[in-house]
Structures are given as structure tokens and as C-alpha cells.
Design a protein around this motif. Structure first.
Motif, PDB file in Angstrom:
ATOM      1  N   GLY A  44       0.824  -1.200   0.000  1.00 16.44           N
ATOM      2  CA  GLY A  44       0.000   0.000   0.000  1.00 16.44           C
ATOM      3  C   GLY A  44       0.858   1.251   0.000  1.00 16.44           C
ATOM      4  O   GLY A  44       0.479   2.271   0.558  1.00 16.44           O
ATOM      5  N   TYR A 131     -10.270   1.178   3.872  1.00 17.40           N
ATOM      6  CA  TYR A 131      -8.971   1.114   4.526  1.00 17.40           C
ATOM      7  C   TYR A 131      -9.105   0.426   5.884  1.00 17.40           C
ATOM      8  O   TYR A 131     -10.090   0.612   6.597  1.00 17.40           O
ATOM      9  CB  TYR A 131      -8.404   2.530   4.676  1.00 17.40           C
ATOM     10  N   TYR A 327      -4.470   1.055  -6.912  1.00 20.72           N
ATOM     11  CA  TYR A 327      -4.950  -0.303  -6.700  1.00 20.72           C
ATOM     12  C   TYR A 327      -5.948  -0.704  -7.771  1.00 20.72           C
ATOM     13  O   TYR A 327      -6.790   0.098  -8.164  1.00 20.72           O
ATOM     14  CB  TYR A 327      -5.671  -0.398  -5.345  1.00 20.72           C
TER      15      TYR A 327
HETATM   16  C1  LIG Z   1      -7.061   5.429   2.728  1.00 21.79           C
HETATM   17  C2  LIG Z   1      -5.857   5.542   3.580  1.00 21.79           C
HETATM   18  N1  LIG Z   1      -5.877   6.367   4.639  1.00 21.79           N
HETATM   19  C3  LIG Z   1      -4.813   6.490   5.443  1.00 21.79           C
HETATM   20  C4  LIG Z   1      -3.665   5.763   5.242  1.00 21.79           C
HETATM   21  C5  LIG Z   1      -2.513   5.937   6.186  1.00 21.79           C
HETATM   22  O1  LIG Z   1      -1.691   6.952   5.735  1.00 21.79           O
HETATM   23  P1  LIG Z   1      -0.513   7.579   6.577  1.00 21.79           P
HETATM   24  O2  LIG Z   1       0.741   6.976   6.040  1.00 21.79           O
HETATM   25  O3  LIG Z   1      -0.599   9.053   6.289  1.00 21.79           O
HETATM   26  O4  LIG Z   1      -0.734   7.280   8.005  1.00 21.79           O
HETATM   27  C6  LIG Z   1      -3.586   4.895   4.148  1.00 21.79           C
HETATM   28  C7  LIG Z   1      -2.373   4.082   3.909  1.00 21.79           C
HETATM   29  O5  LIG Z   1      -2.400   3.054   3.278  1.00 21.79           O
HETATM   30  C8  LIG Z   1      -4.709   4.786   3.296  1.00 21.79           C
HETATM   31  O6  LIG Z   1      -4.694   3.966   2.231  1.00 21.79           O
END
Ligand SMILES: Cc1ncc(COP(=O)(O)O)c(C=O)c1O
Lengths: 396, 160
Positions: A44, A131, A327
Motif C-alpha cells: 500500500g 482502509y 490499486y
Molecule cells: C485510505 C488511507 N488512509 C490512510 C492511510 C494511512 O496513511 P498515513 O501513512 O498518512 O498514516 C492509508 C495508507 O495506506 C490509506 O490507504
């Protein structure tokens, strides 16, 4: 010697934490990490390195001895730069002193946002598959997660009808994530308008996680925060992990009206104090000329997406064409295996790792998440192996 | 002109028309046609491999030569630049602003071959008023490609 029978460590764990299942991603990670020489579509995060000028500026900051705490809200010059960026990019003006909080990734910001507005028993609407942290974060806050299914037929867009079926008088919050992990779905401006109308009609707070906004390949990304009247009820979340390939810097931010920002700040100051100063310096450098950094990566992701979507559909593995993120979420239901079995056998027989859709909620059953944040040659090879595997399944 | 196709070719000219087409959302025939047009129009002048000479058995030696020129009354630097360019030893020839006039990249089997080219062919040429030769010692990056494979940091194979 005491006769009092003592509890096992497991029994000492709080009910809330115990009841949250282990992340499906972690299960799958444990299996994959036993294997070498695999092609991974399981990540991811970008395969690109953080732009060199950002890394170089971080090294310089470290050399200068920039190693202290910052103000709880984050470096003022960073918040000013963020305010300019958000206004230019998303069309919403936030006051850098009162309406902005720099966080340790969007991960922290999600937790702060939910905890800041949820009372125990409040219901939170979120779309699924989604997520991995959304439902747990709601549960940690004592809220009740209410999943709203998005479907391949709709391109995994969230519709007002689907929401209306799940909303109750106890609903307090709506969580959005477009472009979406794991489906890559994006919203049209009309969709966004509809969702805004829904939130107003039911007087909901909206938490919008727009971490993939810059990685939009069709049309323009529209933020719900920019809809008329929505700024007042919206917590806008963004960060540097995806578009700038800066996952390890752990830097994000939340923008919201002053009272909501202050509420998140109350939690943040005690549990995090502040985001790491070096990462804040890096973010400042990243905001110097964002399109220069992001543009070439976006173009490359778009080309990989074009290739991969066509290759899967040509191989008879139906896959909608996602408008953003990195994705693909192909449907593997017709091949006769569950998501998990499909992923395990694909790994076993073709050495390709992709994440079962169910890692992103039960609504992900029948799907597979294939990240194209990996080199073109690997995607090409992986697509060929998936096609071969699907062919074998159809013949047996 | 399809700038994106051109950029892809610059980065990797060995991809098949079909692979290029699938990335760009075009048909293979369309890509083949556009490449043929780029070649016919002289936009694309050729294709070559990026070689790390340090890993080759008998590596070529490269010199970078600054050349000072007396401009001609008609034609400026062009005629002389073309004369130099016709020598196969001269791999690249550029007109420069600043203290020098032409910059010439020369390749040869060894230092002697290059210095004899400079002293016997280049320096005595009419119109050349001076040369300064620099031998290239190590290539770190060429045409956007790092020559050394650093040990790559291995990222996790599955993340959320
Ligand atoms: C939809 C979504 N939100 C938040 C995150 C987390 O991001 P961060 O690295 O800023 O904590 C991710 C990471 O994969 C994500 O895909």
C-alpha cells in the motif's frame, strides 16, 4: 505464596481491544514474508523513492541540528504552506493558526477526528471495502461502525441511496475515502454534491480522507470540504505518504473549523505532543513545487493502470477501471475460489502476492487487491501469471 | 507529436509496440505509426543501449574536449562543427555558450588513441584556435541512469 489465582495476560486485555480481530493484512503478511522471489502486488505504498530534493533537505535539516519538539500544532511555516496548498489544490481556505493540525500520518489524524466527535454509542457510517483502520478507530472511540457496501457495478462509488438505508437518528459521523483504498474508486462532482446534501440533511460531521487526491487519473478531484456550507461540518485529512512517496516520514494533517481542530489538538498534545520535526521540514520542502514531484509519478501510475486493467480483462478476470489511487480490485468470484483461497493459491502456484479483498471488510469477498505501485516489468509479469492461473482454474 | 510516447522511448526503447500501446491506451498499430512518423521526421534519430563501461572487458576511454574556434565570416561555427562531427572518434559535438565554443566527446581504445586524434586531427584543423582535453575517470550517472546498482533497501512485501 498467594492463593489468589492471577489472571493470564490475555485476560487482562481490555474488552474493546480484545474484540477487535487481527488485521487480515497482517495475517497475509506473515504468510508472504516466508516466501522469497515473489512478485508483490501487496503493498500500500509507492515503489518510487521520496524525491531526492526532499531527502536532501531533510539531511540538511538534521545537519543543522533541527531535532527539537515543535509547537503541538506543527511548525507555523509548514501550516502556512499547507494552507496555501490546500486552498490552491482543493479550493478551501483554512486558517493555518486555528484550523490546521499537523499529525503523524493520516493514521493519527483519523483517530483524532473520530475520537474528537464520537460519544460512546454514536453510529458512524463508512463505506466498505475500505482502509483497514476505519472500523477499529471507530471502536476504540466507543462508536458503532456501520458499513455501507459499495459495489463493483457502481465502480465502487458511494451513493446516497445506499447511505439512506443505513442512517439512523444515532448516526453522528460519515467517513469518506476517495480515491479509495482498496478499490481505486473516485467520485464525480455530482456524487460529491449528493453526499454533501446527505450529510446536511442528517446533520452529520464528515471525515474525508483524501490522501490519494493527487493520484487521480480521470477528471478532477473534488473535495467535499469545498461544497457550499460543508467546511463547517467537515474534517479534511491529507498527508504526504502516497502522492509524494513519503510513507516512512509519517506526516499528515487535519483541517477543520477552529473548535473541531482544538478538540483534536487536545488529544494530539497529550498522546503525540507533535509530529517529528524532521518530517515537518521534509514536508515543507515537498510543498515547494508539488506538481514537479507528483506529475511524473502520476503519469507512470496511469500507464501501469491502463496496462494492468486491460491485461486482466483480456484474461477474463473482470476488473473495473479505477479513477485513482494505485490499486486494482478485480473480481475473482466467477473463478470459484474465495478471496483468501485465491490469494493463497496464487502465491503458492504463481509466486504472486495480492491481498484478499476480505482484508478490507467482508464486503471485499470475491475480490483481490492488486497494487500497481510496483515496476512495469513486474506488473507485466504478474498479469501474465494471473492470466495463466485463472485459465487453469477455469479448466479444472 | 505524442510527447508521452517519446518520453517512454527515451527511457526504454525496447518495449514492444503492444506494451507501449497498452500503457498509453492506444492500439499497437497506432503506436507503430507514430514511431514511424517520429523516425521519418528525424525527431527520433536512433536507439542505443546505456552501457556501464566499467563493467565491460576492454572499456572505451572517453575524453571531453573544449574547443576554441575562430568563427568564420559566413556560417559561424557550423561548418567547422560539422567537419569535426564527421570524425567517427567524435561521439558527441555541442555548441556551447561561455568560455569555450565547442564541446566534443571523443571515444577511443586508450589515451594514446585519443591524444593522437586531438594532436593530429582536431588541434591542427583550420579555425581551431585551442583545445583542452579532460579524460573522463568514472561515470556515476549517464542519461538519467545510475551506473552502480546500490544495495536496494528492501521494503515490506505487504502493507495496508
Ligand atoms: C485510505 C488511507 N488512509 C490512510 C492511510 C494511512 O496513511 P498515513 O501513512 O498518512 O498514516 C492509508 C495508507 O495506506 C490509506 O490507504
Amino acid at each position: 505464596m498467594s492463593s489468589r489465582s492471577s489472571k493470564s495476560p490475555r485476560e487482562r486485555i481490555s474488552r474493546v481491544v480484545r474484540d477487535i480481530p487481527r488485521s487480515g493484512i497482517r495475517d497475509f503478511f506473515d504468510i508472504v514474508s516466508q516466501r522469497h522471489d515473489i512478485i508483490s502486488l501487496g503493498v500500500g505504498e509507492p515503489d518510487f523513492d521520496t524525491p531526492w530534493h526532499v531527502r536532501e533537505a531533510t539531511i540538511y535539516a538534521l545537519e543543522k541540528g533541527v531535532t527539537s519538539y515543535t509547537s503541538n500544532r506543527g511548525l507555523p511555516k509548514l501550516r502556512q504552506a499547507l494552507a496555501r496548498y490546500v486552498e490552491a489544490q482543493f479550493g478551501v481556505a483554512y486558517d493555518p493558526d486555528l484550523e490546521m493540525l499537523v499529525t503523524v500520518g493520516v493514521s493519527e489524524a483519523l483517530d483524532l477526528a473520530v475520537r474528537a466527535v464520537i460519544n460512546p454509542g454514536d453510529e458512524v457510517l463508512y463505506h466498505s471495502p475500505c482502509y483497514v483502520s476505519y472500523a477499529p478507530v471507530i471502536l476504540f472511540a466507543g462508536g458503532v461502525p456501520v458499513a455501507v457496501e459499495t459495489r463493483a457495478e457502481d465502480g465502487f462509488r458511494l451513493t446516497r441511496e445506499a447511505l439512506e438505508r443505513k442512517v439512523t437518528p444515532r448516526t453522528r459521523l460519515l467517513m469518506l475515502n476517495f480515491p479509495n483504498n482498496p478499490t481505486g474508486a473516485t467520485l464525480t462532482p455530482d456524487d460529491v454534491r449528493e453526499l454533501a446534501a446527505f450529510a446536511e440533511a442528517h446533520d452529520l460531521v464528515v471525515v474525508t480522507d483524501e490522501i490519494y487526491a493527487e493520484l487521480t487519473y480521470e477528471g478532477r478531484h473534488v473535495s467535499i470540504a469545498a461544497e457550499p456550507g460543508m467546511k463547517e461540518r467537515t474534517i479534511f485529512l491529507h498527508g504526504f505518504s502516497k502522492a509524494w512517496a513519503m510513507t516512512g516520514f509519517r506526516l499528515g494533517y487535519a483541517c477543520a473549523p477552529p473548535d473541531l481542530t482544538e478538540a483534536m489538538m487536545k488529544i494530539h498534545q497529550y498522546v503525540m505532543l507533535c509530529a517529528p520535526i524532521l518530517s515537518q521540514e521534509a514536508a515543507l520542502e515537498a510543498l515547494r513545487d508539488p506538481e514537479r514531484d507528483i506529475g511524473p509519478m502520476r503519469d507512470e501510475y496511469r500507464r501501469r493502470r491502463n496496462y494492468f486493467v486491460k491485461a486482466l480483462n483480456d484474461a477474463g478476470v473482470p476488473c473495473h477501471r479505477p479513477g485513482g489511487a494505485f490499486y486494482l480490485f478485480p473480481e475473482i468470484r466467477s473463478l470459484g475460489l474465495s478471496s483468501k483461497d485465491f490469494a493463497l493459491r496464487l502465491l503458492e502456484e504463481e509466486s504472486v502476492a495480492a491481498v484478499p479483498g476480505t482484508a478490507f471488510g467482508p464486503e471485499g469477498e470475491g475480490f483481490l487487491r492488486c497494487a500497481y505501485a510496483t515496476g512495469f516489468a513486474e506488473i507485466r509479469e504478474a498479469a501474465g501469471r494471473i492470466a495463466r492461473f485463472a485459465d487453469r482454474l477455469r479448466r479444472t | 507529436m505524442n510527447r508521452e510516447l517519446l518520453d517512454l522511448l527515451v527511457r526504454n526503447a525496447r518495449q514492444s509496440d503492444q506494451d507501449l500501446a497498452d500503457q498509453l491506451g492506444l492500439s499497437a498499430e497506432a503506436v507503430a505509426g507514430q514511431i514511424a512518423e517520429l523516425e521519418a521526421a528525424g525527431v527520433v534519430r536512433g536507439y542505443h543501449a546505456i552501457v556501464n563501461e566499467d563493467k565491460v572487458e576492454d572499456p572505451q576511454v572517453t575524453a571531453v574536449i573544449e574547443v576554441q574556434v575562430v568563427p568564420e565570416r559566413e556560417g559561424g561555427f557550423n561548418r567547422l562543427a560539422l567537419r569535426i562531427s564527421r570524425f567517427p572518434e567524435a561521439r558527441s559535438v555541442y555548441l556551447m555558450s561561455g568560455a569555450m565554443d565547442l564541446l566534443v566527446f571523443v571515444e577511443g581504445r586508450d589515451l594514446r588513441e585519443i591524444s593522437s586524434f586531438v594532436s593530429e586531427k582536431l588541434a591542427p584543423m583550420e579555425g581551431v584556435s585551442g583545445t583542452r582535453t579532460h579524460f573522463l575517470m568514472k561515470t556515476y550517472k549517464h542519461r538519467g541512469v545510475l551506473m552502480d546498482h546500490e544495495d536496494e533497501f528492501e521494503k515490506l512485501k505487504v502493507t495496508p
